[in-house]
Scaffold this active site. Structure first.
Site, PDB file in Angstrom:
ATOM      1  N   ARG A  16       0.807  -1.216   0.000  1.00  0.00           N
ATOM      2  CA  ARG A  16       0.000   0.000   0.000  1.00  0.00           C
ATOM      3  C   ARG A  16       0.850   1.279   0.000  1.00  0.00           C
ATOM      4  NH1 ARG A  16      -3.616  -2.253   4.928  1.00  0.00           N
ATOM      5  NH2 ARG A  16      -1.768  -3.578   5.128  1.00  0.00           N
ATOM      6  N   ASN A 169      -6.942  -4.497  17.545  1.00  0.00           N
ATOM      7  CA  ASN A 169      -5.683  -5.183  17.804  1.00  0.00           C
ATOM      8  C   ASN A 169      -4.501  -4.304  17.416  1.00  0.00           C
ATOM      9  OD1 ASN A 169      -3.558  -7.056  17.935  1.00  0.00           O
ATOM     10  ND2 ASN A 169      -3.979  -7.799  15.853  1.00  0.00           N
TER      11      ASN A 169
END
Ligand code: UD1
Ligand code: MG
Length: 449
Positions: A16, A169
């Site tokens: 990305r 998380n």
């Protein structure tokens, strides 16, 4: 304290980011993200570090090793759990507590790792989580009625209700080494991405009768960088931290939001910084110095009460002693400028020494490079270099010497001498008046036609 080791996962392709460079080598405040993570682990007392890298990440490995970490290769990259498992061999003799972290969290602090260790003491396994303003694609952390972990669900595998949960998380786990690697070796890849997820470790632990405690930390501290926008956001938060710490330490800034610091910038109390100043890595500025607007400084030391800028550039190896003035459009590289010397306008000092109290006139250039080698220029204490002087290195100008404006100095100048290298001035009395008369007559003749 328990025997501690850290695993940093940094083998991901970082697709990305759309970059040739591994994601964790992108800099935040002038230091690779990985460097920030390693420093935070060490701040928590975790000194033995294993960095998991891709096979072709030589630069990354060289960097991690230069900071004292061990590196292992994960090839191919089959997920975060597979990556953690890649460190198993290297740590097979290690007996103690392992803390694993993702390598893409530039704002992580020692406190985050300490929190994971404290939580781990209770149940034997812990996970760090945070409440997200916008949980986006983070893995969701679902708690049970006891406040322990029920399960982690990756965004892609989550249902509507799980996606509505804002506890996410952070990717930091702590567990005893033997158990941890037993679980990483047993992970499967039955999920949307066909990857071995580190986040499935707690489910395996539960089969062994071990619950996972959850330590909740501040969202900013554990923000993950996956693309350029997140990198820019992390940078701006890091700047707020660094600038805030400098202000707390007694540094004056009239426009803190426009000052850009590096992770290692040292600014003593009573340094004053004007707007739009950029500090690259390796800068120290001593007390009382002023850095004026639009200056760019890297690898340099600025002495007490010196004045730099506006619009000055200090490059690596620039060392300015006390009371030195470096003014607008002056560049200094690999040069020492002694106490009280001044170069106030439009000058290049490269590979030079400038003695105390010397005055460097506007437009002075040290010609330090011949296309192959760099050569030194030595300017003595109290010397006066006239404007628009070219100093062709190697060359020395003695203490107290004068150099006349416009000179090209290729030979050494003795102390207290005057050197002038300049064609003699010729004058033609009345020339300008005659020239104007002729030109005006020509113009008038043209306009008549
Ligand atoms: C991951 C977590 C997600 C969590 C988020 C926090 C998993 C499956 N997902 O997602 O629950 O909320 O981080 O930021 O763990 N890496 C490897 N080898 C691999 C894959 C990844 O070393 O095969 C490394 C990457 O270099 C990176 C880290 O692991 O440093 C995390 O990988 P990334 O792709 O960023 O995971 P996220 O999608 O952010
Ligand atoms: Mg990530």
């Amino acid at each position: 304290m328990a025997n501690l080791a850290g695993i940093i996962l940094a083998a991901g392709q970082g697709t990305r980011m759309k970059s040739e460079k591994p994601k964790v080598m992108h800099a935040v405040a002038g230091r690779p993200i990985l460097g920030h993570v390693m420093a935070a682990m060490r701040a928590a007392g975790i000194y033995r570090l294993v960095v998991v890298t891709a096979a072709d990440a030589e630069e990354l490995r060289a960097y991690a090793e230069s900071l004292g970490a061990d590196c292992v290769i994960q090839e191919p990259q089959l997920g975060t759990g597979h990556a953690a498992n890649a460190a198993r061999e290297r740590l097979k003799d290690f007996d103690g507590t392992i803390v694993t972290t993702y390598g893409d969290m530039p704002l992580v602090t020692g406190e985050c790792f300490e929190a994971s260790l404290v939580a781990q003491e209770g149940t034997g396994l812990s996970l760090v989580a945070f409440r997200a303003d916008d949980p986006a694609a983070y893995g969701r952390v679902i708690l049970d009625p006891d406040g322990l972990l029920d399960r982690i669900v990756e965004y892609r595998d989550a249902n509507e209700e799980e996606r509505a949960c804002d506890l996410c998380n952070a990717g930091i786990f702590a567990a005893d080494a033997k158990s941890f690697f037993r679980w990483t070796a047993a992970l499967g890849n039955d999920n949307a991405q066909r990857e071995y997820y580190l986040t499935d470790v707690p489910a395996l632990a539960r089969r062994d009768g071990m619950r996972c405690a959850v330590a909740v930390v501040d969202e900013l501290d554990v923000m993950g960088v996956n693309d350029r926008t997140q990198l820019a956001i992390a940078e701006s938060h890091m700047q707020v931290r660094l600038v805030g710490a400098a202000l707390d330490d007694g540094v004056g800034m009239t426009s803190p939001g426009t000052v850009h610091l590096s992770w290692d910038t040292v600014l003593e109390p009573d340094v004053q910084i004007e707007p739009f100043v950029v500090f690259g890595p390796g800068v120290t500025v001593r007390s009382g110095a002023q850095i004026r607007a639009f200056s760019h400084i890297e690898g340099a030391e600025v002495g007490r009460n010196a004045i730099v800028g506006p619009y000055a550039r200090l490059r690596p190896g620039a060392v300015l002693a006390e009371d030195v003035h470096i003014g607008n459009f002056v560049e200094v590289k690999n040069s020492r400028v002694d106490r009280g010397a001044k170069a106030n306008h439009l000058t290049y000092l490269g590979d030079a020494t400038v003695g105390a109290g010397a005055n460097i006139g506007a437009g002075t250039i040290t010609c330090n490079y011949d296309g192959f080698d760099k050569h030194r220029t030595e300017i003595g204490a109290g010397a006066f270099i006239g404007s628009n002087t070219a100093l062709v290195a190697p060359v020395k100008v003695g203490d107290g010497a004068y150099v006349g404006a416009g000179s090209t100095i290729a030979n050494d100048v003795p102390a207290d001498a005057l050197a002038v290298v300049r064609a003699e001035q010729a004058e033609k009395p009345g020339w300008a008046e005659q020239f104007r008369a002729r030109k005006n007559a020509e113009k008038a003749a043209r306009e008549k036609k």
